[in-house]
Design a protein around this motif. Structure first.
Motif: not given
Length: 205
Positions: A4-30
């Protein structure tokens, strides 16, 4: 499986890929999101995701080196929380590559993703992002990505809601998937504020 839609083909993987996403605190810079692969290497980041950025309704997904991959922007006015995605940084003078709209105002989170310029390509996001249980389905109802609560493999303990597991099926672009995570997070945050307002007691008789 068709990717399907590709934003950047560098992040299209041939095998199943598991990523860990951390959402940081909303009260500090960065603050924002950081995304790592199974080796602990940084894949994506979203900085300055605090109140000032949220008020603008525009957020930029970057790779590990700070290169801007995708900008997501809320379309205003938009009763049903409509968002659009643009390649690179900024939206002025460019056309969106996809749009996202909520198709259900009540109950579980049901969201439709339309690919601009290709009417036959569409995705459905089913489940509840608030409970970190969503599946992204393609046109033929195949699961192309899943969002779940992260489980610590060593202790089998479910981590907090600020730590997500993003599973990418082969051929589905991780940058596109992460852009959808940003939008779902914003829609969920908007719904939470709406519910708080509705549930707050009034001071008048």
């Amino acid at each position: 499986m068709k990717g399907g839609l590709v934003v950047d083909d560098g992040f299209v993987y041939e095998e199943e890929k598991h990523l860990t996403v951390f959402k940081t605190c909303l009260f500090f810079a960065n603050d924002g999101f950081t995304v790592y692969d199974c080796k602990g290497e940084l894949v994506f980041r979203v900085d300055s995701y605090g109140p000032d950025s949220r008020d603008k309704g525009e957020h930029v997904l970057m790779d590990a080196h700070g290169r801007c991959l995708l900008t997501v922007r809320r379309k205003r006015p938009s009763l049903h929380q409509r968002w659009e995605g643009y390649i690179g940084e900024g939206t002025d003078g460019s056309n969106p590559i996809f749009s996202v709209r909520r198709t259900s105002m009540i109950g579980r989170c049901t969201v439709t993703v339309e690919v601009c310029g290709n009417p036959g390509e569409e995705y459905q996001i089913e489940g509840s992002f608030a409970t970190r249980s969503c599946t992204i389905l393609n046109t033929v109802k195949e699961a192309v990505a899943e969002i779940r609560r992260k489980v610590d493999a060593s202790t089998d303990v479910v981590l907090g809601k600020d730590v997500l597991s993003l599973c990418l099926k082969p051929g589905f672009d991780g940058a596109f998937a992460m852009g959808l995570v940003l939008i779902l997070d914003q829609i969920n945050g908007y719904d939470s504020v709406e519910n708080e307002v509705k549930e707050s007691p009034t001071t008048e008789d």
